[in-house]
Design a protein around this motif. Sequence first.
Motif, PDB file in Angstrom:
ATOM      1  N   TRP A   1      36.096   4.114 -36.075  1.00  0.00           N
ATOM      2  CA  TRP A   1      35.796   6.227 -34.976  1.00  0.00           C
ATOM      3  C   TRP A   1      37.003   6.214 -35.480  1.00  0.00           C
ATOM      4  O   TRP A   1      38.717   5.964 -35.467  1.00  0.00           O
ATOM      5  CB  TRP A   1      36.225   5.721 -33.646  1.00  0.00           C
ATOM      6  CG  TRP A   1      36.572   4.336 -33.069  1.00  0.00           C
ATOM      7  CD1 TRP A   1      35.933   3.258 -31.831  1.00  0.00           C
ATOM      8  CD2 TRP A   1      38.078   4.596 -31.938  1.00  0.00           C
ATOM      9  NE1 TRP A   1      37.762   2.714 -31.932  1.00  0.00           N
ATOM     10  CE2 TRP A   1      38.442   3.516 -31.597  1.00  0.00           C
ATOM     11  CE3 TRP A   1      39.257   6.013 -32.426  1.00  0.00           C
ATOM     12  CZ2 TRP A   1      39.831   3.564 -31.298  1.00  0.00           C
ATOM     13  CZ3 TRP A   1      40.403   5.189 -31.905  1.00  0.00           C
ATOM     14  CH2 TRP A   1      40.885   4.770 -31.682  1.00  0.00           C
TER      15      TRP A   1
ATOM     16  N   SER B   1      29.529   4.166 -34.511  1.00  0.00           N
ATOM     17  CA  SER B   1      28.939   2.945 -34.246  1.00  0.00           C
ATOM     18  C   SER B   1      29.251   2.267 -32.977  1.00  0.00           C
ATOM     19  O   SER B   1      30.181   2.988 -32.690  1.00  0.00           O
ATOM     20  CB  SER B   1      28.002   2.086 -35.338  1.00  0.00           C
ATOM     21  OG  SER B   1      27.408   1.145 -34.376  1.00  0.00           O
TER      22      SER B   1
ATOM     23  N   LYS C   1      28.304   0.203 -29.660  1.00  0.00           N
ATOM     24  CA  LYS C   1      27.669  -0.791 -28.728  1.00  0.00           C
ATOM     25  C   LYS C   1      27.791  -0.814 -27.566  1.00  0.00           C
ATOM     26  O   LYS C   1      29.163  -1.291 -27.133  1.00  0.00           O
ATOM     27  CB  LYS C   1      27.027  -1.919 -29.904  1.00  0.00           C
ATOM     28  CG  LYS C   1      26.572  -1.868 -31.181  1.00  0.00           C
ATOM     29  CD  LYS C   1      26.227  -2.843 -31.980  1.00  0.00           C
ATOM     30  CE  LYS C   1      25.263  -2.958 -32.941  1.00  0.00           C
ATOM     31  NZ  LYS C   1      24.361  -2.260 -33.350  1.00  0.00           N
TER      32      LYS C   1
ATOM     33  N   ALA D   1      32.623  -1.186 -30.623  1.00  0.00           N
ATOM     34  CA  ALA D   1      33.307   0.289 -31.548  1.00  0.00           C
ATOM     35  C   ALA D   1      34.175   0.230 -32.724  1.00  0.00           C
ATOM     36  O   ALA D   1      35.454   0.107 -32.218  1.00  0.00           O
ATOM     37  CB  ALA D   1      33.539   1.677 -30.391  1.00  0.00           C
TER      38      ALA D   1
ATOM     39  N   ASP E   1      22.779   1.692 -28.019  1.00  0.00           N
ATOM     40  CA  ASP E   1      23.254   1.711 -28.689  1.00  0.00           C
ATOM     41  C   ASP E   1      23.630   3.333 -29.485  1.00  0.00           C
ATOM     42  O   ASP E   1      22.178   3.532 -28.969  1.00  0.00           O
ATOM     43  CB  ASP E   1      22.478   0.835 -30.398  1.00  0.00           C
ATOM     44  CG  ASP E   1      22.450  -0.470 -30.315  1.00  0.00           C
ATOM     45  OD1 ASP E   1      23.344  -0.722 -30.002  1.00  0.00           O
ATOM     46  OD2 ASP E   1      21.566  -1.094 -30.830  1.00  0.00           O
TER      47      ASP E   1
ATOM     48  N   GLU F   1      24.321   6.263 -32.529  1.00  0.00           N
ATOM     49  CA  GLU F   1      24.649   6.092 -33.952  1.00  0.00           C
ATOM     50  C   GLU F   1      25.285   7.678 -34.043  1.00  0.00           C
ATOM     51  O   GLU F   1      25.070   8.306 -33.888  1.00  0.00           O
ATOM     52  CB  GLU F   1      23.871   5.546 -34.590  1.00  0.00           C
ATOM     53  CG  GLU F   1      22.725   4.418 -34.823  1.00  0.00           C
ATOM     54  CD  GLU F   1      24.425   3.531 -35.074  1.00  0.00           C
ATOM     55  OE1 GLU F   1      24.974   4.349 -36.176  1.00  0.00           O
ATOM     56  OE2 GLU F   1      24.249   2.579 -34.925  1.00  0.00           O
ATOM     57  N   ASP F   2      26.422   7.898 -35.176  1.00  0.00           N
ATOM     58  CA  ASP F   2      27.332   8.760 -35.434  1.00  0.00           C
ATOM     59  C   ASP F   2      27.460  10.204 -33.458  1.00  0.00           C
ATOM     60  O   ASP F   2      26.667  11.028 -34.097  1.00  0.00           O
ATOM     61  CB  ASP F   2      26.117   9.706 -36.432  1.00  0.00           C
ATOM     62  CG  ASP F   2      26.144   9.065 -37.696  1.00  0.00           C
ATOM     63  OD1 ASP F   2      26.535   8.347 -37.810  1.00  0.00           O
ATOM     64  OD2 ASP F   2      24.794   8.942 -38.137  1.00  0.00           O
TER      65      ASP F   2
END
Length: 984
Positions: free
Chosen positions: A103, A77, A79, A100, A60, A62-63
């Motif tokens: 984005w 994010s 995964k 995703a 995972d 993030e950012d």
Amino acid sequence: MKLLRILLTCLAVLAAVAAVLVLVAVAPAFQTWAAQRALTGRPGLQGTLGSVSAGFGEVDVEDLHMEADGAVLTLPSLKAKLSLTSAVVRRRVLVRSLVAKGWTLDLTRAGLAAGASGPAGAPSGGPPAARVVEAYLHAILGGRELPFDGSLDGVDLEGDILLAPLPGRAPARVHLAVRGGGMAPGHEGEFTFEVSGALADSGLPIGAFAARGSLHAAMDSPRSVNRVRVDCEVSDNSGSAQRNLSLSAEIASARGAQEETYACTLGRSGRRLATVLAVLHGATRRLDGTWEFDLLDSDLAPYVADHPLPRGSLAGHGDFRTGADLASLHASGALHSSAGGLGAVAPCLAPLGTVTLDARFDATRDGRTIRVDSLSVSLAGSRPVAAARSLQAFTLDERTDALTLSDPRADLLKVSVMALPLSWLSGLTGKVTLAGGDASGELLIRSENGGFGLRAGAPLAAAGVSVLRAGRTLGRGLDLSLSPAAEYGPGGWRVSWDPLAASCAGRRVATAKGEASRPAGADQPITVTAKWEADMDAASAGHAAPALGWMTGRSASGDFSASVGAATHVDATLAVAGHDPAHSLSASVGADLDPGGAVTFEAPVRMGSGPGASDISIKGTSGADSGGPWVDLAVTGKSVALGDLLRLAAPLAPAGSAPGRDRTPFWGDWTGRVSASIGHLRSDDGELVDVGGTFTLEHGSIELEGGRGGPAGHALTGVKGSVEFDASSEHPYSLKATADGTEADAASLFAPAHRGGEAMFEGKFSVARTFTGYGKNLVDLEGRSQEELRLTSTAGIVRLLAADVADALPEAPSSPVSDTLGTVGYAVGSVVGAKRNVLDSGKTSLSKTTEAVLDLTYQISEIGFDKVSITAVRGADGAILLAGIEMISPEVRLLGTGRIACKKGLSLPGQALSVDLQLSAQGKTAELLSKAGLLSPRRDELGYAVLSQALHFGGTVAHIDAGQWTDLLVKAATRKEAGGKKGG
């Protein structure tokens, strides 16, 4: 493919970092620190991330914020499900699932953006659009194998891509969603995608759009993709299936062959619109390919609904090849276009009908230069019209527009005109149309003095040409020849024609030469000069110029000069030499055209020579606005011949009216004012003085105010009226006009003199005039127009009934009566006209009837009237109908009608006269008429006794024939009395 490689590379980097973190430490904080360090440690890659959590089989992120080669990826994010051990130890990234969303991939500053230098080795320079295409192609073809073994079993991606395809425009946002999987070595992955966006603000000719399709990707090895195929349907969200496009693209390579093949096909409704096939040679990095397209007007019409397209097609085919890494591009091919209804593009092209255009080219672009090895264009209608071809290779520098020739001393381009229909040019000549033969000739273009020059290899010529304007034939049967020349360069441009010649029936009718030029620099005016001369005898002999029939003479010449810029000034002269000096003409014109299009002009004209010459001045302003064309014109002159004035106005007169009803007025859409003031207007019928008035032109009428003029002492004043036009009426034109009443002496209106030198009438008459008419067209209006005059007087003398009867009386013995009559004296005798040897005392004996007749002739030889009214109507043929004649005196009343003929060449006094009158009487006159046996028992409405028969007067206006009246009196005087005694 490039986007896919970017995503897979980023994923591999992340997977590797995550695997190391798992093996070293399982704490998320440590994993995040280690991943950040790994990102900053890679050359050409910058990035930050919020957090990383990597466990066994799952990652995972993030950012995440990454930047490479100007492309920026912002990932809230991500995964991923994959084996970390396999990724780290075996360098095998086997992604079971990748999710995703939200984005953003910002390419506005990337190497793919227009104007950027692009990836290493990508070409630069050239027009912005060309740089965009080159950069994208290099990005697609410049990839390499993945640095790891990989597979992608499931993917769910959704985000936005920002593009800036053209410099200086707003970024375009495209939304992308990709779902699918199954991509692995030996197995073809299948993905579906949806793309939507609005690109209008980015400068692309596309508004809102949506695309749905599928992507198939095959891997021939764990680290390479050997084939990608995309099929999609693109729509513009309009709901119209006709606007949908289908796009198919495929990239493929064979292991070991060192070549990649590319294919792209664009279609609509099952039709193939365009196809591009290419092969990339791995060793040389050169690209070879072919291109082909076939478009119909119906393919483009849905996208330009606000702009009608001509009917037709556009097709082309050819090949291309590039240098290493797209450093140069060579293309060759052929284009074919067929079009009809070109008036939808521009009204001036409407006369072309259906035309075809064929072109062939062979050119190379290298950096910022374009080399053209061959170029040819041909135009045809029902048969070949014209063709142009390059005579040598040339190179154009895009930065400086400089042209370099293989042989600077040779011609660059040859234009051959085989059969150009002159009717095609009619759309470029305004209201003037050309008809007749086709033009042929040859033009040569070369580079000279840093620019271009044009000359005629063979004069442009056409035979049997007719020139028409607004339905009027200006010229016909003309053979035209033109030898043009032109120059264009750093110093400006110049166009000349020497000569432009027109012939008819083998004789030269007219020639002209001149030039137009403009120096280089801002706001420089165009200067035009020209001279011309014409053989009017030759034009007349061949009937070559019907519109110049008004201009009679032996020859004509003139010159013209103009300065055309923000304001325009024109000077021109005209000289016509007549066979007779009295028919010569000279004129000069000065005119100024303001930026709004209004023309102010002044033109003094002299027609004829010597004392009989006409000097006319024409001044005015003319232009056009939302209401149509308008004019404010003044025509003045001291002494002008009517014939000269009519000849001068002939070119401005409307064309002869058709037999039918006019649909528009003869003055067209013109509005404004035309005034005239001429001191002396000469004609064959005499001279009119102080002729003038003001005409106001409106869309439906012409109004006249202040009209005046006529013979000296009898001029009309205060003439006012109108010509109205009503298109819905059976007779659209109606004329109504009146003139101020005038006072005239009776002697000037009627017979110049009575027998014995006394006037036929004495007294003052008031004259009122009214003009009326109606018609279907101008000729019909003229034929149905008439003038009505009403003459009235309340006091005066009339001698119309004076008669000489004495000569018809037989001689008789003397009687007391005759003695008495003999004493009347000379005064009575002169009135009655009796012979002295008849009425002398002691020689003539008269009956009572004869005495009554003789007394009657004395009684009515001069009648003092109380009222005279005459209504006269002048018809279109010039004849005057005396519709009502009435004279009332204390004892005599006359009523009647008549007619004055109109014979060409005769003045009014010489015209034939026919008048029929009814005589009524009372008092002494009635008593004498009764004694003479001439009264009937009937009385009129005023109580006057009516004469037993009507009276007829003939002759001319100057010499009235009263023979019937005289004969009536003679018969009464010589009638036998009761008992057999004969009067006289």
